[in-house]
Design an enzyme around this catalytic site. Structure first.
Site, mmCIF file in Angstrom:
data_model
loop_
_atom_site.group_PDB
_atom_site.id
_atom_site.type_symbol
_atom_site.label_atom_id
_atom_site.label_comp_id
_atom_site.label_asym_id
_atom_site.label_seq_id
_atom_site.Cartn_x
_atom_site.Cartn_y
_atom_site.Cartn_z
ATOM 1 N N HIS A 80 51.382 4.550 26.319
ATOM 2 C CA HIS A 80 51.155 4.716 24.886
ATOM 3 C C HIS A 80 50.974 3.639 23.825
ATOM 4 O O HIS A 80 50.104 3.485 22.260
ATOM 5 C CB HIS A 80 52.118 6.103 24.007
ATOM 6 C CG HIS A 80 52.107 7.523 24.864
ATOM 7 N ND1 HIS A 80 53.064 7.840 25.286
ATOM 8 C CD2 HIS A 80 50.684 7.966 24.773
ATOM 9 C CE1 HIS A 80 52.470 8.744 25.734
ATOM 10 N NE2 HIS A 80 51.532 9.624 25.872
ATOM 11 N N GLU A 87 43.454 18.964 21.388
ATOM 12 C CA GLU A 87 44.333 19.022 23.239
ATOM 13 C C GLU A 87 42.759 20.892 22.805
ATOM 14 O O GLU A 87 43.335 21.699 22.421
ATOM 15 C CB GLU A 87 44.981 20.034 22.510
ATOM 16 C CG GLU A 87 45.803 20.120 23.730
ATOM 17 C CD GLU A 87 45.829 19.305 25.111
ATOM 18 O OE1 GLU A 87 45.456 17.979 25.168
ATOM 19 O OE2 GLU A 87 45.522 20.112 26.092
ATOM 20 N N ASP A 100 37.491 22.186 23.145
ATOM 21 C CA ASP A 100 37.598 22.393 24.601
ATOM 22 C C ASP A 100 36.762 19.918 23.500
ATOM 23 O O ASP A 100 36.082 20.257 22.575
ATOM 24 C CB ASP A 100 35.948 22.401 24.802
ATOM 25 C CG ASP A 100 35.281 21.251 26.191
ATOM 26 O OD1 ASP A 100 35.623 22.155 26.882
ATOM 27 O OD2 ASP A 100 34.120 20.808 25.782
ATOM 28 N N ASP A 127 43.017 10.019 25.065
ATOM 29 C CA ASP A 127 43.754 10.082 26.459
ATOM 30 C C ASP A 127 43.216 11.155 27.585
ATOM 31 O O ASP A 127 44.250 12.374 27.702
ATOM 32 C CB ASP A 127 45.067 10.334 25.039
ATOM 33 C CG ASP A 127 46.469 10.118 26.121
ATOM 34 O OD1 ASP A 127 46.132 9.960 27.215
ATOM 35 O OD2 ASP A 127 47.120 11.239 24.860
ATOM 36 N N ASP A 164 42.609 13.082 35.457
ATOM 37 C CA ASP A 164 41.689 12.450 36.247
ATOM 38 C C ASP A 164 39.774 12.731 36.236
ATOM 39 O O ASP A 164 39.752 13.893 35.597
ATOM 40 C CB ASP A 164 42.036 12.501 37.332
ATOM 41 C CG ASP A 164 43.410 12.434 37.449
ATOM 42 O OD1 ASP A 164 43.588 11.156 36.350
ATOM 43 O OD2 ASP A 164 44.522 12.304 38.417
ATOM 44 N N PRO A 197 39.546 19.454 35.431
ATOM 45 C CA PRO A 197 38.611 19.902 33.933
ATOM 46 C C PRO A 197 39.179 19.166 32.661
ATOM 47 O O PRO A 197 38.293 19.490 31.820
ATOM 48 C CB PRO A 197 40.138 20.623 33.178
ATOM 49 C CG PRO A 197 41.253 19.997 34.603
ATOM 50 C CD PRO A 197 40.808 19.561 35.523
#
Ligand SMILES: Cc1ncc(COP(=O)(O)O)c(C=O)c1O
Lengths: 292, 492
Positions: free
Chosen positions: A66, A110, A141, A159, A162, A166
């Site tokens: 972070h 998010e 999304d 952030d 992978d 999704p």
């Protein structure tokens, strides 16, 4: 003391390679609309957040990740006011951003409300600033949100999870194109760039770098050492329409803000862009690899 | 037959029992459940190879079904509301051809739109039947051929009362549907059969708020591409027959050209896909439609694209629209559909169904997820941002009636010679020219090569369409009918 019931969380880092940590107890496990979310208490890394079986953050080493996605751009661009974080529902990136009183607005996108719920309930170390008045949380999304941004941002931080799964939309040319359009003239884009050490994501990440290089005049990759991520050697992308991460580094300015960090400092900032040769070659080779 | 019966999948269950019986096999296929071909088995999976078996009493035979294949076909017929159904393993091409072979002989006339798939005209080449082309209508703005207005079919029927059948392509690749109900009644009133190429309409049988399917309006035969939107494996298809069609005779005709080693993978996939559609089709297509509607709304917010739907219907040749289709007009951003199609694949890793001169088509089906839809929309937005140019100089599509000088069969099999494409103006083509997909001929055997056809071909080549049909793979040359074979009078 060694517990009698010996439970381990194991993640496959490469075919034939596993990374395990001893679990002292399971704190929560639930299925959201999008994924399985778990928080485990581990012997060595404290509480860890796991999504669909993949380790996301641990209390012990999350500071590295972070700090590196936040302080690197903030030490380069002197006047970041509007920031967008895509993914990162745990709140870690927002926590670091909130330390800058010059930042006026932080939007967090998010897709999964449950990630935020879980983090607020069990990972206060990460989520403590999610209720900062400058923060607005959008449950959406990321690809869609980015396409519809009306007012540009000075900094966008991707952030993501992978590139296969999704979050894969966050590694695509179309998404970076939307990011480019959603940034101010001197805006900066930071992306989570995986590791190139093992084969699995190498081709995909080379392609990501290729995409970003085509879009942005400045597209650089930097590194950090993160013990719990595959290979421990993690990469990030720094892309910008104007600022160079080294030439425009304002070390004095950043130090004068008096932000106390555990990993980041301006000397490390410079070193972070000094990449090993195998990675340089890998990224340079990118421009020649085209699916045809 | 009840919904309960549709829970069965006799072919699939039979294959499962056959595997459980652990029969020792000294028949073909020689890979013997994949043991003889380890690399193939590793690639496709042991289960797939074990299902690749030969016909036998317990497993029935597609050439003459009396057991599980027959049961599976009966369930399919019931699911589609047809009197009978034939499983096809040679693609919908074989189903379209079976319809024509079963109804027309040499010299017989068939009324059909010109924008049919090559399989229909191929069948005319093989039978020697003669097409009577109906202007399918064209949407002038979109530049796409439509679905034949009832009035135009009626005019053709009056001019050619001796025609044996009407072939309707319903819906078109883009999702445009004709007024099939009225066309059926009209044709039947004049003693003509109605054959429907329903390659893109499998789902009409199972969803709500979709154009009416062929069997529901009393068509005599319909070819449904289960593999396109129905979920079965590529190359599997179903031929549906109405109650006035002699199924036994049709099967004999199918058997003239059908393999005697029909793949059980294909047939089992038809059986399982039919079961899935019968049980879950409504929910599946409701979801696809919602996704397509969402994508359309989002894409229409990007300046320059028109993702069209029912608002363009006109009660005539654009009678109805299949809302699961995501058809997008791209010419206003200065890019041909084929260029957007290529960009999506090369720059964005997105493969869509096809692009032609002014439009692209994306297929939305049960396998799609929101995240891919978002990618497609964003990629289109990015293409608009990065590649937009002036639409000036782009070819507008208009319908010019083909001048059919010779029956397709005579042109294709008669004496021919080759000419450079650019010097072929006014000649009679002995070959097909089409971009694939969509596989709709620009020129077909027996037709005069017009200036408009040449212009379309050259433009399509220049924009990157994949041109097929001619012997010359580069299409620099085209086969034409030698002069002595061409009658000086007008069409036959
Ligand atoms: C309208 C139409 N009919 C028939 C076919 C032939 O189907 P298949 O490719 O299964 O032989 C197609 C295929 O694209 C088609 O578009």
């Amino acid at each position: 003391m060694r517990p009698r019931l010996d439970v381990w969380f194991t993640e496959e880092h490469a075919p034939g390679l596993r990374f395990s940590m001893r679990v002292t107890h399971e704190i929560v496990r639930r299925r959201s609309e999008f994924q399985e979310i778990a928080v485990l208490e581990t012997q060595e890394f404290g509480k860890v957040l796991i999504l669909d079986g993949y380790l996301m953050v641990t209390e012990k080493d999350e500071f590295i990740y972070h700090e590196m996605i936040v302080h690197v751009p903030l030490a380069v661009h002197p006047d970041i006011r509007r920031v967008l974080v895509v993914g990162g529902g745990d709140g870690g990136a927002v926590r670091e951003l909130a330390r800058y009183d010059t930042i006026e607005e932080i939007d967090l996108v998010e897709i999964d409300p449950d990630v935020i719920d879980v983090s607020e309930a069990w990972l206060p170390q990460l989520s403590e600033k999610l209720r900062d008045p400058r923060v607005t949380i959008h449950f959406a999304d990321g690809v869609r949100f980015m396409r519809q941004v009306q007012r540009p941002y000075d900094l966008i931080i991707i952030d993501s999870t992978d590139p296969f799964g999704p979050g894969e939309g966050l590694f695509t040319r179309e998404f970076y194109g939307s990011c480019h359009a959603a940034l101010t003239e001197d805006g900066i884009l930071i992306n989570q760039h995986e590791s190139l050490f093992y084969e699995e994501y190498r081709a995909a990440m080379r392609r990501v770098h290729d995409r970003l290089s085509q879009l942005f005049p400045v597209a650089r990759v930097y590194q950090a050492h993160i013990p719990t991520y595959p290979s421990g050697h993690w990469l990030f992308g720094f892309s910008s329409k104007r600022f160079d991460p080294l030439l425009d580094l304002d070390a004095e300015g950043w130090l004068s803000r008096g932000i106390r960090t555990n990993y980041y400092n301006p000397d490390l900032h410079r070193g972070a862009f000094a990449l090993p040769n195998y990675i340089r070659r890998e990224l340079e080779g990118g421009r020649r690899t085209r699916l045809k | 037959m009840s919904q309960l019966a549709q829970r069965r999948a006799p072919l699939f269950e039979g294959l499962r029992d056959y595997r459980a019986a652990r029969i020792v096999r000294f028949d073909v296929p020689g890979h013997k459940s994949g043991r003889g071909t380890p690399e193939l088995t590793e690639f496709l999976g042991q289960a797939a190879l074990a299902a690749d078996v030969n016909s036998s009493k317990p497993l029935d035979n597609l050439i003459h079904p009396t057991g599980i294949i027959r049961e599976a076909e009966e369930l399919a017929a019931a699911a589609f509301g047809a009197a009978s159904a034939l499983f096809m393993v040679g693609g919908t091409t074989s189903a379209v051809q079976a319809m024509i072979f079963s109804t027309l002989g040499p010299g017989d006339k068939i009324i059909m739109p010109r924008n049919v798939h090559r399989s229909a005209i191929n069948a005319l080449v093989l039978t020697g039947a003669i097409p009577v082309y109906v202007n399918p209508g064209i949407d002038a703005y979109l530049g796409i051929p439509l679905g034949m207005a009832v009035a135009d079919v009626e005019a053709a029927i009056h001019l050619h009362p001796d025609a044996k059948a009407v072939l309707v392509n319903n819906p078109t690749y883009y999702g445009v549907a004709a007024d099939l109900d009225s066309i059926c009644r009209l044709a039947h009133r004049h003693g003509m059969l109605v054959l429907v190429d329903e390659a893109h309409g499998t789902h009409f049988y199972f969803g709500d708020d979709l154009p009416r399917p062929a069997m529901a309006v009393g068509a005599d035969m319909a070819a449904v591409s289960m593999h396109k939107t129905g979920g079965s494996l590529t190359q599997s298809s179903i031929l549906l027959l109405g109650s006035h069609t002699d199924a036994a005779r049709v099967r004999q005709i199918v058997n003239l050209t059908q393999t005697t080693s029909a793949s059980y993978l294909l047939m089992a996939s038809l059986d399982i896909a039919r079961k899935n559609l019968a049980l879950h089709g409504r929910a599946i297509f409701r979801r696809s439609m919602a996704m397509a509607d969402y994508a359309r709304a989002e894409i229409n917010r990007i300046p320059g694209y028109t993702a069209f739907a029912r608002e363009r219907t006109d009660g005539r040749a654009f009678y109805d629209f299949d809302r699961t289709k995501l058809s997008i007009h791209t010419r206003d951003i200065g890019l041909a559909g084929i260029e957007v199609y290529d960009l999506l694949r090369d720059e964005y890793d997105i493969q869509i169904e096809f692009g032609d001169l002014g439009n692209i088509l994306a297929i939305i089906s049960a396998g799609d997820r929101n995240l891919e839809i978002e990618r497609l929309i964003s990629a289109l937005a990015d293409i608009e941002r990065c590649y937009r140019r002036s639409p000036a100089g782009m070819l507008e599509q208009e319908y010019v009636a083909p001048e059919l000088v010779l029956p397709p069969r005579q042109a294709f099999f008669g004496r021919q010679e080759t000419r450079p494409l650019r010097e072929s103006l006014g000649q009679i083509s002995a070959e097909f020219v089409m971009s694939y997909p969509p596989g709709i001929p620009i020129v077909a055997p027996g037709e005069r090569i017009t200036a408009q056809a040449l212009e379309t071909i050259l433009y399509a080549q220049e924009r990157g369409c994949y041109m097929t049909g001619t012997r010359d793979p580069e299409l620099r040359e085209i086969g034409i009918v030698v002069a002595q074979e061409v009658p000086d009078a007008s069409p036959p």
